[in-house]
Scaffold this motif. Structure first.
Motif, short mmCIF file in Angstrom:
data_model
loop_
_atom_site.label_atom_id
_atom_site.label_comp_id
_atom_site.label_asym_id
_atom_site.label_seq_id
_atom_site.Cartn_x
_atom_site.Cartn_y
_atom_site.Cartn_z
N SER A 86 -3.69 -4.43 -3.66
CA SER A 86 -3.29 -3.30 -4.51
C SER A 86 -3.96 -3.39 -5.87
N TYR A 107 -6.56 -0.80 -7.42
CA TYR A 107 -6.27 -0.09 -8.66
C TYR A 107 -7.45 -0.24 -9.62
N ASP A 109 -9.50 2.82 -11.02
CA ASP A 109 -9.55 3.16 -12.45
C ASP A 109 -10.99 3.21 -12.94
N LYS A 138 -12.63 6.27 -11.73
CA LYS A 138 -11.85 7.44 -12.09
C LYS A 138 -11.37 8.23 -10.87
N GLN A 178 -3.74 -4.43 4.40
CA GLN A 178 -2.52 -4.63 3.62
C GLN A 178 -1.29 -4.25 4.47
N ASN A 197 6.88 -1.47 3.01
CA ASN A 197 5.60 -1.61 2.32
C ASN A 197 4.42 -1.34 3.25
N PHE A 234 4.39 0.84 5.61
CA PHE A 234 4.29 2.30 5.68
C PHE A 234 3.49 2.84 4.48
N ILE A 235 3.81 2.33 3.30
CA ILE A 235 3.10 2.80 2.09
C ILE A 235 1.60 2.51 2.19
N SER A 236 1.28 1.32 2.67
CA SER A 236 -0.14 0.97 2.82
C SER A 236 -0.83 1.88 3.82
N ARG A 242 0.07 4.80 4.74
CA ARG A 242 -0.02 6.17 4.23
C ARG A 242 -1.14 6.29 3.20
N ASN A 243 -1.24 5.31 2.30
CA ASN A 243 -2.31 5.37 1.32
C ASN A 243 -3.68 5.33 1.99
#
Lengths: 471, 197
Positions: free
Chosen positions: A152, A156, A160, A163, A179, A191, A193-195, A197-198
């Motif tokens: 993560s 990130y 960043d 952009k 992940q 968690n 699921f979030i991975s 989904r991302n």
């Protein structure tokens, strides 16, 4: 005057001194023997070659040495040892360069191959993939979950810096899938699921739902819908069923659990030197541009640091030769594969492409071409200006500076070459106890079947197989 | 003049690089200080969610109703799962712990252990049956049954265009009567952030 000449001699002598380790070989030539043994599956020999290699011992190649050591130990099945190297590589990246000022000056005055290797973006993320696989093999689930969290943070950071541009490498979909698998192995479905989904969103944001030549894997879709269903996230389930155009039907869990098999196929592309020629033109008063002979590339002369007439002084000078790295694909020996569990009469499960490192390498280099080329040209202009100034006083010394410039102009051809060309994966159900997986790889040169043993323990496990041959 | 320029140029270039590289520095800050860097979920959000939800849950009617019905007996609560439906990996434990702590510290509500911790406790009790002396051995079947369970979810909505982004988080917590399934309290904390790159 003589004072200035003396200074130049000093600069020249110094430059020659640091040029000594520079030779005209590419990185691939320098580690050729290691690489050869590796591609033929002789991992122990590769490890010996690696230890013998002097080139990798240079301080500037430390990261490469650590990554290659980590990868070889991984291939040898020495997971604990592998992670010692990968952890060191990871903290090396966290810490940054040992002396940034000196390092960057070297890059500008000599060439970027003299700088400390700082890794390509995708290479940095793949360190987490290997570390996680190692920890999962060692049944250190909590350490693997730490790696998931680090994915993560790395994502990130990448996001960043770029952009969050969808047309740039600003997310690593494969790292997010990995992940999810780590979280699921640890029993943390939320968690996971979030991975998933991302990761899915990264694919869905692309116009053709393909991320760096990898179509959205069917397994990822299945994993996303399953975790949403298991968590009772009905809104999310129906949203993604609509987005993905498929319905989820629950499958009975097998009592031995499941295994995710990663197949690493072929080898990552190697970097070779590519020479570009540029001249300076003036497009409008005071607006200097570097341009190549057929005028297809224009790079603005953006020297905030020089006096405004720097462009003028360089105009009309001979062409600049600029060395820039270019990737060269390593042809694949196998082009596809499938896996069969326990009984060869069972329906074979295809191995799906999940990350195309070859494509990623080509595309990411392309993405930063203009930015890096501007920097490279700046480096060339510094050398040319120096030569220009010296020539005014001393013709022969000027020639020497010119020669030095020619000799030192070299592209940085270093990259993590033991990475695979493509990573494939498949998730297969297991029965309780001993399971036999037959992995069949196919290509123009024939087929190969390997058998892997896995003990079904009810949870989610990972295994891997590497075929690094090239044709 | 020209000669000097070449030197000045290299010098300036190096100076430019020098300016770019700043030294690594760590400073301790108060955990209550609001420092927003990326726009993602951070310690301030966790603290704000905990403060709001704690204040809310301890001041609403369900508590006084229970005390009235049970002649001053304190309710027993189990803090259950907080489902994370947001786009980020958020550790809900940082604020559920704060809520549990407020329950224990204010002595208004009793808390019993749930989830994996309860399993560990039972494991320990099972172990005592074999390995502890009879006088110190803890007995089975004397756990305090909870009256309520607290559950929740975190949702997020991200709206972005070019370099602007609005991130909206909604933390929902609800308290359900374990006997009747009746929802007695719903608390929420909304956090919206505007991020410009």
């Amino acid at each position: 005057m003589s004072k200035i000449l003396n200074q130049w001699k000093w600069v020249l002598g110094y430059a020659l001194l640091i040029t000594i380790p520079v030779s005209c070989r590419t990185y691939n030539d320098a580690i050729g023997q290691y690489y050869g043994a590796l591609s033929q599956g002789r991992f122990d020999e590769a490890a010996t070659q690696l230890d013998r290699n002097k080139f990798l011992r240079y301080g500037r190649n430390k990261l490469l040495l650590l990554m290659e050591k980590g990868k070889t130990a991984f291939l040898q099945g020495r997971y604990q040892e592998s992670n010692l190297y990968f952890n060191e590589a990871d903290s090396f990246l966290e810490r940054g360069r040992r002396n940034k000022v000196w390092d960057q000056t070297l890059g500008i005055l000599v060439n970027p191959a003299m700088q400390q290797y700082a890794g390509e973006d995708f290479e940095k993320l793949l360190i987490h993939y290997y570390k996680a696989l190692n920890y999962l093999q060692l049944h250190q689930t909590e350490d693997a979950v730490v790696e998931a969290r680090r994915i993560s943070l790395s994502n990130y950071e990448l996001n960043d810096r770029k952009k969050d541009k969808t047309n740039k490498y600003s997310n690593d979909a494969f790292a997010l899938i990995m992940q999810g698998i780590i979280y699921e192995s640890a029993g943390d479905k939320n968690n996971a699921f979030i991975s998933y989904r991302n990761a899915t969103d990264v694919f869905l944001r692309q116009p053709d739902k393909t991320y760096y030549n990898t179509p959205i894997p069917g397994q990822l879709q299945e994993d996303l819908l399953r975790t949403a269903y298991q968590l009772g996230f009905t809104t999310e389930l129906s949203y993604y069923e609509k987005e993905l155009g498929r319905k989820y039907s629950p499958v009975k869990e097998s009592d031995g659990g499941e295994v995710v098999i990663f197949w690493e196929n072929g080898l990552a592309p190697v970097k070779v030197e590519n020479n570009f020629f540029f001249t300076i033109t003036e497009r409008g008063p005071g607006n200097f541009m570097f341009t190549n002979p057929d005028q297809t590339i224009f790079i603005p002369f953006d020297f905030k640091l020089t006096s405004s007439d720097a462009g003028n002084r360089l105009k009309g000078l001979e062409a600049f030769r600029v060395a820039f790295p270019k990737y060269e694909e390593q042809p694949l020996y196998y082009t596809g594969g499938h896996v069969q569990v326990n009984d060869t009469n069972n329906i074979p499960i295809p191995l799906e492409q999940v990350e195309n490192i070859n494509q990623l390498a080509f595309s990411t280099l392309q993405e930063r071409f203009l930015k890096e080329m501007a920097l490279t040209l700046a480096r060339m202009a510094v050398k040319k200006l120096a030569e220009h100034e010296v020539k005014k006083d001393n013709e022969s010394l000027g020639q020497a500076v010119n020669l030095l410039g020619l000799l030192t102009e070299k592209a940085d051809t270093r990259n993590w070459q033991s990475l695979p060309h493509t990573i494939y994966y498949s998730r297969v159900p297991l029965k309780k106890g001993a399971n036999k997986l037959s992995l069949t790889l196919s290509g123009a040169h024939g087929n190969k079947t390997v058998t892997l043993d896995v003990a079904g323990n009810g949870g989610l496990q990972t295994i891997h197989y590497s075929s690094l041959q090239k044709s | 003049m020209l000669k000097l320029n070449a030197f000045a140029f290299i010098g300036l270039l190096s100076a430019g690089i020098l300016l770019q590289s700043c030294a690594h520095k760590v400073t301790r800050v108060s955990e209550n200080e609001q420092i927003d860097i990326s726009g993602r979920w951070n310690n301030t959000d966790s603290r704000l969610a905990a403060e709001e939800l704690t204040k809310n849950v301890l001041s609403e009617n369900w508590l006084s109703n229970f005390l009235q019905q049970q002649q001053g007996k304190k309710p027993v609560v189990i803090v259950g799962l907080v489902a994370n439906k947001s786009h980020e990996h958020i550790d809900a434990e940082t604020f559920t712990k704060d809520i549990e702590r407020a329950f224990v510290v204010t002595q208004k509500v009793r808390v019993v252990q749930g989830g994996a911790k309860r399993e560990e406790l039972r494991g320990e009790r099972a172990d005592q049956q074999k390995n502890s002396s009879v006088s110190t051995m803890k007995k089975w079947g004397l756990e305090v049954g909870a009256d309520y369970i607290m559950q929740g979810s975190i949702n997020s909505i991200v709206d972005s265009h070019k370099r602007q982004k609005v991130v909206y988080y909604q933390v929902n917590m609800e308290l359900t009567d374990l006997q009747t399934n009746e929802v007695v309290w719903i608390g929420e904390k909304k956090i919206a952030k505007y991020v410009k790159n």
